[in-house]
Enzyme design. Structure first.
Site, PDB file in Angstrom:
ATOM      1  N   CYS A   1      55.505  55.360  45.803  1.00 53.36           N
ATOM      2  CA  CYS A   1      56.704  56.146  45.532  1.00 53.36           C
ATOM      3  C   CYS A   1      57.867  55.310  45.009  1.00 53.36           C
ATOM      4  O   CYS A   1      58.278  54.330  45.629  1.00 53.36           O
ATOM      5  CB  CYS A   1      57.130  56.880  46.799  1.00 53.36           C
ATOM      6  SG  CYS A   1      58.561  57.935  46.517  1.00 53.36           S
TER       7      CYS A   1
ATOM      8  N   CYS B   1      51.830  73.635  52.452  1.00 54.86           N
ATOM      9  CA  CYS B   1      51.363  72.996  51.214  1.00 54.86           C
ATOM     10  C   CYS B   1      51.056  71.550  51.599  1.00 54.86           C
ATOM     11  O   CYS B   1      51.955  70.812  51.998  1.00 54.86           O
ATOM     12  CB  CYS B   1      52.462  73.050  50.151  1.00 54.86           C
ATOM     13  SG  CYS B   1      52.093  72.106  48.655  1.00 54.86           S
TER      14      CYS B   1
ATOM     15  N   CYS C   1      64.931  56.147  50.114  1.00 56.48           N
ATOM     16  CA  CYS C   1      64.174  56.624  51.275  1.00 56.48           C
ATOM     17  C   CYS C   1      63.715  55.430  52.123  1.00 56.48           C
ATOM     18  O   CYS C   1      63.176  54.456  51.591  1.00 56.48           O
ATOM     19  CB  CYS C   1      62.965  57.433  50.815  1.00 56.48           C
ATOM     20  SG  CYS C   1      61.997  58.077  52.197  1.00 56.48           S
TER      21      CYS C   1
ATOM     22  N   CYS D   1      60.158  76.683  48.479  1.00 51.57           N
ATOM     23  CA  CYS D   1      59.327  75.600  49.015  1.00 51.57           C
ATOM     24  C   CYS D   1      60.230  74.395  49.221  1.00 51.57           C
ATOM     25  O   CYS D   1      61.145  74.169  48.420  1.00 51.57           O
ATOM     26  CB  CYS D   1      58.212  75.272  48.023  1.00 51.57           C
ATOM     27  SG  CYS D   1      57.188  73.861  48.518  1.00 51.57           S
TER      28      CYS D   1
ATOM     29  N   CYS E   1      56.135  54.361  51.458  1.00 56.13           N
ATOM     30  CA  CYS E   1      54.969  54.906  50.747  1.00 56.13           C
ATOM     31  C   CYS E   1      54.714  54.059  49.488  1.00 56.13           C
ATOM     32  O   CYS E   1      55.592  53.967  48.621  1.00 56.13           O
ATOM     33  CB  CYS E   1      55.202  56.358  50.374  1.00 56.13           C
ATOM     34  SG  CYS E   1      55.737  57.361  51.779  1.00 56.13           S
TER      35      CYS E   1
ATOM     36  N   ARG F   1      45.806  72.711  43.721  1.00 56.80           N
ATOM     37  CA  ARG F   1      46.713  72.436  42.600  1.00 56.80           C
ATOM     38  C   ARG F   1      46.474  71.042  42.045  1.00 56.80           C
ATOM     39  O   ARG F   1      46.470  70.074  42.796  1.00 56.80           O
ATOM     40  CB  ARG F   1      48.177  72.522  43.060  1.00 56.80           C
ATOM     41  CG  ARG F   1      48.574  73.890  43.482  1.00 56.80           C
ATOM     42  CD  ARG F   1      49.900  73.877  44.218  1.00 56.80           C
ATOM     43  NE  ARG F   1      50.159  75.204  44.735  1.00 56.80           N
ATOM     44  CZ  ARG F   1      50.734  76.170  44.025  1.00 56.80           C
ATOM     45  NH1 ARG F   1      51.156  75.939  42.806  1.00 56.80           N
ATOM     46  NH2 ARG F   1      50.902  77.368  44.529  1.00 56.80           N
TER      47      ARG F   1
ATOM     48  N   CYS G   1      60.809  74.681  44.242  1.00 56.28           N
ATOM     49  CA  CYS G   1      60.538  73.672  45.269  1.00 56.28           C
ATOM     50  C   CYS G   1      61.683  72.666  45.300  1.00 56.28           C
ATOM     51  O   CYS G   1      62.107  72.182  44.238  1.00 56.28           O
ATOM     52  CB  CYS G   1      59.240  72.931  44.966  1.00 56.28           C
ATOM     53  SG  CYS G   1      57.842  74.013  44.666  1.00 56.28           S
TER      54      CYS G   1
HETATM   55  S1  SF4 Z   1      57.001  59.864  49.242  1.00 57.28           S
HETATM   56 FE1  SF4 Z   1      58.860  58.686  48.687  1.00 57.28          FE
HETATM   57  S2  SF4 Z   1      60.557  60.033  49.205  1.00 57.28           S
HETATM   58 FE2  SF4 Z   1      58.735  60.843  50.287  1.00 57.28          FE
HETATM   59  S3  SF4 Z   1      58.752  59.866  52.307  1.00 57.28           S
HETATM   60 FE3  SF4 Z   1      57.532  58.523  50.986  1.00 57.28          FE
HETATM   61  S4  SF4 Z   1      59.012  57.013  50.175  1.00 57.28           S
HETATM   62 FE4  SF4 Z   1      60.194  58.735  50.997  1.00 57.28          FE
END
Ligand code: SF4
Length: 305
Positions: free
Chosen positions: A69, A197, A62, A137, A66, A275, A106
């Site tokens: 992640c 959500c 990705c 979802c 984040c 949740r 999901c």
């Molecule tokens: S949480 Fe992970 S998969 Fe989702 S947008 Fe952020 S980096 Fe990408």
């Protein structure tokens, strides 16, 4: 009662102030538990459990950064990027989930946003899962209005799109998009008539003021999310936050503060399904009953897209 009817209830307030929310956090713990339990039992069946299954339909690689992640291309976790799963593979997984008792399926993709060329397959997945009698979802990242409309037409029940943390703390966790970007997608999802959500993660090194700001942002949305996942960070080595917390273990949120956060979400958004997702497993057995009044769920989000 459907989630949509619940969200329209006159007891739902969207004018909470930060001072009111901060005062809830400050309550004596037993008083806070009592109020959360009272709100929960007034609007939800005590002891109800919803079984959800989450499938990662596109894993890793990705472009977003984040800090929590492992699927981010910016993380050094050794995770191999995969392409979007085939529709029939996804439907086979949904059928297996249904056979084992799941009510909701999901599907999550590690994307900044879906490309229009991906939408045909994604829409086919939604329609196929819906036809099995499962709630659907998805979490695919940011959506344009026309993409949200296509998902709604295919029968998508819920879209997961988390605000993650307070507006002030957002830039400490993610730099490749803004808090406002998240709100824009939530608007598009709402406008398309899809249930929302939306929640976030605590234990990312934020302050209590940030936790107040996080709940405030959710509880003052024009309409509360039907589902509010509150996660405690599960630190993964190789991610920015996982590495930071490995070096400063005391930064981990304590269980009681986590329970307080879930309780304040419960009180301020009385109709929402609050949740307890990621982080539930790392909570001590002694603490888990303290949060027994949130809507229980068997799912856990691998990402927080
Ligand atoms: S949480 Fe992970 S998969 Fe989702 S947008 Fe952020 S980096 Fe990408």
């Amino acid at each position: 009662m459907t989630d949509t009817l619940l969200a329209d209830s006159p007891v739902t307030r969207t004018d909470w102030t930060r001072a009111e929310i901060a005062a809830l956090f400050e309550l004596p713990f037993d008083e806070l538990m009592f109020r959360a339990q009272t709100v929960h039992r007034a609007h939800h069946a005590a002891g109800e459990v919803q079984l959800c299954t989450l499938l990662s339909i596109k894993t890793g690689g990705c472009p977003e950064d984040c800090g929590y992640c492992s699927q981010s291309a910016h993380a050094d976790t050794g995770l191999q990027a995969e392409k979007l799963m085939e529709v029939d593979e996804v439907l086979a997984a949904a059928a297996a989930a249904k056979a084992s008792g799941s009510q909701r399926f999901c599907m999550g993709a590690a994307w900044r946003n879906p490309k229009d060329r991906d939408m045909d397959a994604v829409v086919e997945m939604v329609a196929g899962v819906k036809a099995m009698g499962l709630e659907t979802c998805m979490t695919l990242g940011m959506l344009e209005p026309h993409q949200a409309e296509r998902l709604a037409e295919a029968g998508l029940d819920y879209y997961n799109h988390n605000i993650d943390t307070s507006p002030e703390n957002y830039g400490n966790v993610i730099t490749t998009r803004t808090f406002e970007d998240r709100l824009d997608t939530l608007d598009h999802v709402r406008a398309a008539g899809i249930n929302v959500c939306c929640g976030g993660i605590v234990g990312m090194g934020e302050t209590r003021a940030d936790r107040v700001g996080f709940i405030h942002a959710l509880a003052t949305l024009p309409r509360h999310p039907e589902s509010v996942p509150v996660n405690a960070l599960v630190p993964v080595k190789g991610t920015v936050l996982g590495n930071m917390l490995a070096d400063t273990p005391l930064a981990k949120i304590d269980d009681i503060e986590f329970v307080r956060t879930v309780a304040v979400a419960r009180i301020t958004m009385p109709m929402s399904m609050v949740r307890l997702s990621a982080g539930r497993e790392s909570m001590s057995e002694a603490t888990q009953p303290c949060a027994s009044w949130r809507a229980r769920t068997a799912s856990s989000l691998a990402t927080s897209c």
